[in-house]
Design a protein around this motif. Structure first.
Motif, PDB file in Angstrom:
ATOM      1  N   LEU A   1      -9.333   2.788  -1.546  1.00 23.55           N
ATOM      2  CA  LEU A   1      -8.644   3.744  -0.684  1.00 23.55           C
ATOM      3  C   LEU A   1      -9.107   3.588   0.756  1.00 23.55           C
TER       4      LEU A   1
ATOM      5  N   GLN B   1       1.720   8.619   5.511  1.00 24.08           N
ATOM      6  CA  GLN B   1       0.962   7.919   4.462  1.00 24.08           C
ATOM      7  C   GLN B   1      -0.530   8.015   4.741  1.00 24.08           C
ATOM      8  N   GLN B   2      -0.849   7.854   6.020  1.00 22.71           N
ATOM      9  CA  GLN B   2      -2.246   7.913   6.400  1.00 22.71           C
ATOM     10  C   GLN B   2      -2.838   9.261   6.003  1.00 22.71           C
TER      11      GLN B   2
ATOM     12  N   GLN C   1      -6.245  11.781  -0.419  1.00 19.06           N
ATOM     13  CA  GLN C   1      -6.645  11.155  -1.684  1.00 19.06           C
ATOM     14  C   GLN C   1      -8.117  10.774  -1.610  1.00 19.06           C
TER      15      GLN C   1
ATOM     16  N   VAL D   1       0.764   4.117  -2.626  1.00 26.12           N
ATOM     17  CA  VAL D   1       0.430   5.503  -2.314  1.00 26.12           C
ATOM     18  C   VAL D   1       1.545   6.438  -2.753  1.00 26.12           C
TER      19      VAL D   1
ATOM     20  N   SER E   1      -7.580   0.469   2.168  1.00 25.32           N
ATOM     21  CA  SER E   1      -6.169   0.688   2.485  1.00 25.32           C
ATOM     22  C   SER E   1      -6.028   1.493   3.763  1.00 25.32           C
ATOM     23  N   LEU E   2      -6.865   2.511   3.886  1.00 29.13           N
ATOM     24  CA  LEU E   2      -6.806   3.397   5.033  1.00 29.13           C
ATOM     25  C   LEU E   2      -7.105   2.617   6.312  1.00 29.13           C
TER      26      LEU E   2
ATOM     27  N   ILE F   1       0.837  -1.194   0.000  1.00 26.97           N
ATOM     28  CA  ILE F   1       0.000   0.000   0.000  1.00 26.97           C
ATOM     29  C   ILE F   1       0.869   1.239   0.000  1.00 26.97           C
TER      30      ILE F   1
ATOM     31  N   LEU G   1      -3.241   9.377   2.276  1.00 26.55           N
ATOM     32  CA  LEU G   1      -4.384   8.557   1.879  1.00 26.55           C
ATOM     33  C   LEU G   1      -5.696   9.277   2.168  1.00 26.55           C
TER      34      LEU G   1
END
Ligand SMILES: [Zn+2]
Ligand SMILES: [Zn+2]
Lengths: 557, 355
Positions: free
Chosen positions: B327, B304-305, B311, A318, B330-331, A314, B308
């Motif tokens: 998404l 990243q969080q 996004q 990303v 993934s989150l 991931i 995300l």
């Protein structure tokens, strides 16, 4: 290749808006809207906190006096009036006034007088007064340079173009270049004279040349090569313009079937699109392969991110998401575009048409050409503009031939389409070239216009084929010029050349419009890293459709 | 590139003009003050200052006084209003501006002239001399006189008024940006210093470098705090209610630029090879090393969080539903992972404290 105009225009854009961290509105007129849309991107302006962009003559704008305002307009009387109006009742708190060319003293005085609120903080002349298409290709956005004849300038067009060229010369930092013109074209002579005066009058603000060698401006006349804008070309950028039309580097695909909604309007810009930069001069055959590779490149990347099983996956996904999305977007864009081109090529019978055009332009087969043209005319779904174009080429090519059938062909078209604009523009063009009205010494003797065009830069292009035999006259002019062999009798200097032989930078300007095919000639020359650097410009960018329309819209007496 | 600055020339020209305008403005203003004071006096003498009703004789007196201050233009020569060009008729009658005495129309839509109560004019003038004026007697003023006296005042008042929330928050964002760009090189230098120290230490045998490590930790923490603050402000901007289309566009562009800034500014942070610096005292304390590693990983994952989340927000606002589901998934996974790391970290930190 060093970014010629790209570099120049970007540095202008960076200077245009102050980086003071305050939220801003940017006001433009229609000229500067086009200039800026070619020179910058919205995200670049966003970075400088430009949150609103509007037209200076939109008087419905909301009053927001906590915003700073940057005005960027061409110093035309209409735009100056709008600025005065704005200052009379300022909608924003502080103003920077930036003009794309030199201001007259009276204009500055009137604006100072109108600034009752003392809200103007900065006034600048920023010589960015041309539309940059490619990094070595620009135009002045003047569709019709002529007044009542092809030998006289329209007064306003004359001013606009000379101002624009002055701005170009100044921003290229080539000092006071030498000027050459086409002996057969009074337009080009008038233009270099005017340019010479402007350069003389404003020599104080011309930055001195930072390039080695002699810099040169060569002014040409479209009527010296009417063939290039009348035939089909097969390189990417030129094809898109001919078949779909490029306006300010934007292509409208609303009418195209099978195009996703997100790509109804697309941008084709050399400096924002790496794939386009590499493929803009590819011919249609090579283009297909290039797009296929591009798609494969994309799908290999997309596969690697399909499996998002672990956190690491991931993260990786990303990380590359923004790039990935851009790539995906760009791939779809070019696939759509090339797909639409293919569709149009077959729908418009362009291979057949091109074959006839090339034969007309590059060989001497009167009877077989005549036959092919009759066949094309008989095709029911071939667009009229193509038919008229081919007949026009025929008329120019064979007007001295004893079997000349131009009248008949035109009659056949008249039966199909009646009286129309295309009919009259073809007749106008023929008139210009008949009875030696256009004083070209050997333009039509034994089709020399066509033969001459064949002496192109040999080896500049790879694969030759039946559809790309014709070379624009500009190619041979350039080839002679860079070898210092361009005849002075035909292309005289305004002032005797000094001793310097080596050319540093060459600025070629075509009155009457310049084509993407000619931009390709220059683009490929520069791509090889050759000296001199060449920049090509014109009063406007034209293609066959536009050329005939402009001829029609001019008020020839 | 050629950029010629004309500001100085412009300012000079404006200055020359400003004196002339200042004289006109002072003259007009003085006349208005005289009239206001005079009218006030007449009203007070008559004993009704704010009744809103004036007898004929009183009005006549005031008119006479007004014409003493400024001579009224002879109206018979004018067929049309000088400002709007409308013909004067029985219904569109001629009026005189009390301040300049010129003939204008009284069309209420075009506002070539307006009747404004004296006390309102005095309040707008906002100077001590007319403080006491409280008469509501209406004074007719033409558009030009109103402009000369009041427009500069209005302009300055508008500019001085508190800025709208979106612009105030934008200024906060900018301040935050400046702090980040000031701290980022410090962080990079400290990180580089750690690496160098490490190679030196390896030659000389192991020694404690926890001092600079703690520094690095602090800086990193500060940076992270700035980023999270920046993100909070961005969300506040996002949540603002806007009344007009223009304001909405302004807000949207402000938010767009803020998220683009985050992407740009955090990129070097992600590319930095944190573990190299962090693994340095591995031999000394396995636990401490793991703590650092965990902290580092959490840092990266939280970044990243945030990305995300952005996004996701964007995908939602653009209604890219095909992107929303993966998404979100993934989150969720990432959040669960972060929690797991935090738990482990807490445990290790407790252990170390005990040692
Ligand atoms: Zn009026
Ligand atoms: Zn007045």
């Amino acid at each position: 290749m060093s970014g010629l105009l790209n570099e120049v225009t970007l540095s202008y854009v960076d200077r245009l808006v102050e980086d003071n961290g305050r939220a801003k509105v940017l006001l433009l007129d229609s000229d500067t809207t086009a200039i800026l849309s070619l020179a910058s991107t919205q995200s670049r302006l966003l970075r400088k906190d430009v949150f609103l962009i509007d037209k200076i003559d939109n008087y419905q704008r909301q009053k927001m006096r906590h915003l700073d305002c940057t005005v960027f307009v061409r110093p035309t009387s209409a735009s100056i009036s709008s600025v005065l109006e704005e200052l009379h009742d300022p909608k924003y708190g502080k103003y920077s006034l930036v003009f794309s060319n030199l201001l007259r003293k009276s204009q500055l005085e009137r604006m100072a007088e109108a600034d009752d609120y003392s809200c103007v903080e900065r006034v600048q002349e920023m010589l960015l007064d041309y539309l940059k298409i490619n990094t070595d290709f620009f135009h002045c956005n003047v569709p019709i340079p002529w007044a009542s004849s092809y030998q006289t300038w329209d007064t306003e067009a004359f001013e606009t173009c000379s101002e624009s060229m002055f701005a170009m010369i100044a921003s290229l930092k080539i000092g006071k270049p030498q000027l050459r013109y086409d002996i057969n074209s009074s337009l080009s002579r008038q233009f270099v004279q005017k340019l010479g005066q402007e350069l003389q009058a404003n020599s104080g603000i011309l930055p001195s040349s930072n390039k080695k060698g002699q810099n040169l401006v060569l002014v040409l006349d479209r009527f010296n090569d009417p063939v290039t804008p009348l035939i089909s070309h097969w390189t990417y950028q030129a094809m898109v313009d001919e078949l779909l039309g490029i306006v300010n580097n934007r292509v409208d695909l609303h009418l195209a079937p099978d195009v996703p909604p997100s790509h109804r309007e697309i941008v084709l810009s050399q400096d924002q699109d790496a794939f386009f930069k590499d493929s803009m001069f590819l011919n249609f055959g090579d283009l297909g392969a290039a797009v296929r590779d591009y798609v494969q490149h994309y799908s290999s990347k997309s596969k690697s991110s399909e499996q998002l099983e672990t956190v690491a996956d991931i993260k990786k996904f990303v990380d590359m998401l923004p790039d990935f999305r851009k790539l995906q977007d760009n791939t779809t864009k070019h696939v759509s575009l090339v797909g639409e081109l293919s569709r149009l090529v077959s729908e418009e019978h362009l291979l057949e048409v091109s074959e006839v055009e090339q034969s007309l332009a590059c060989s001497d087969n009167h009877s077989s050409d005549l036959q092919s043209i009759r066949k094309l005319i008989a095709l029911p779904n071939l667009s009229p503009v193509i038919k008229y174009r081919v007949v026009c080429l025929y008329g120019l090519r064979f007007r001295t031939n004893s079997q000349f059938q131009f009248g008949q062909l035109m009659q056949a078209l008249k039966i199909q389409y009646g009286d129309n604009a295309l009919d009259s523009s073809v007749h106008t063009l023929m008139k210009i070239y008949s009875a030696n009205k256009f004083p070209q010494e050997d333009l039509f003797s034994q089709g020399s216009l066509f033969n001459r065009a064949q002496l192109g830069l040999k080896g500049l292009r790879g694969v030759e084929n039946v559809y790309t035999q014709h070379k624009p006259l500009l190619e041979s002019i350039l080839s002679l010029l860079v070898r210092n062999k361009l005849p002075i009798e035909k292309y005289p200097f305004t002032a005797p050349p000094n001793g310097e032989q080596e050319l540093g930078c060459v600025l070629i300007f075509v009155i009457g419009g310049v084509t993407f095919e000619e931009a390709r000639v220059v683009g490929e020359w520069n791509k090889l890293g050759n000296t001199p650097k060449v920049i090509l410009g014109g009063t406007d960018v034209i293609n066959p459709k536009k050329f005939l329309r402009v001829i029609e819209e001019t008020n020839w007496s | 590139m050629v950029v010629l600055d004309k500001s100085e020339q412009f300012l000079k020209l404006r200055c020359a003009d400003a004196d002339r305008k200042a004289i006109t403005r002072t003259k007009t203003e003085n006349r208005l003050v005289r009239i206001l004071l005079g009218v006030q006096k007449l009203c007070t003498q008559a004993g009704y200052s704010d009744s809103g009703f004036w007898g004929w004789s009183q009005v006549d007196k005031i008119r006479k006084f007004e014409q003493e201050v400024v001579v009224w233009e002879d109206g018979t020569v004018f067929e049309r209003c000088r400002f709007c060009g409308q013909k004067f008729t029985l219904f569109n009658r001629q009026h005189h501006c009390r301040v300049c005495g010129l003939v204008v129309c009284g069309d209420l839509e075009r506002e070539c002239s307006l009747e404004v109560p004296c006390n309102m004019l005095a309040e707008k003038l906002n100077i001590p001399e007319v403080e006491s004026v409280d008469s509501v007697y209406p004074l007719r003023m033409c558009t030009e006189c109103r402009r000369v006296v009041f427009s500069a005042r209005n302009f300055e008042r508008d500019c001085r008024a508190p800025a709208p929330a979106v612009l105030r928050l934008h200024q906060q964002l900018k301040r935050n940006q400046r702090e980040i760009s000031a701290l980022m090189p410090v962080f990079e230098a400290q990180l580089k210093g750690m690496d160098q120290q490490k190679s030196v230490k390896q030659k000389n045998g192991s020694q404690d470098a926890s001092g600079s490590l703690a520094e690095l930790k602090r800086t990193r923490h500060a940076l992270l705090k700035l980023f999270s603050n920046y993100e909070k402000i961005t969300r506040r901007v996002q949540g603002l209610h806007m009344d007009t289309h223009t304001e909405q566009v302004l807000k949207d562009h402000c938010v767009a630029e803020a998220s683009q800034y985050m992407e740009r500014a955090m990129a070097p942070l992600q590319n930095m090879n944190m573990p190299v610096a962090m693994q340095y005292n591995e031999r000394r304390s396995r636990d401490r090393d793991e703590i650092l590693k965990l902290q580092n990983q959490i840092l990266v994952m939280e970044e990243q969080q945030f990305l995300l989340e952005n996004q996701l927000m964007e995908a939602k606002s653009r209604r890219h539903l095909d992107e929303v589901v993966p998404l979100e998934q993934s989150l969720n996974e990432l959040s669960a992972e972060i929690t797991r790391y935090h738990d482990r970290l807490d445990m290790l930190e407790q252990l170390n404290e005990n040692i």
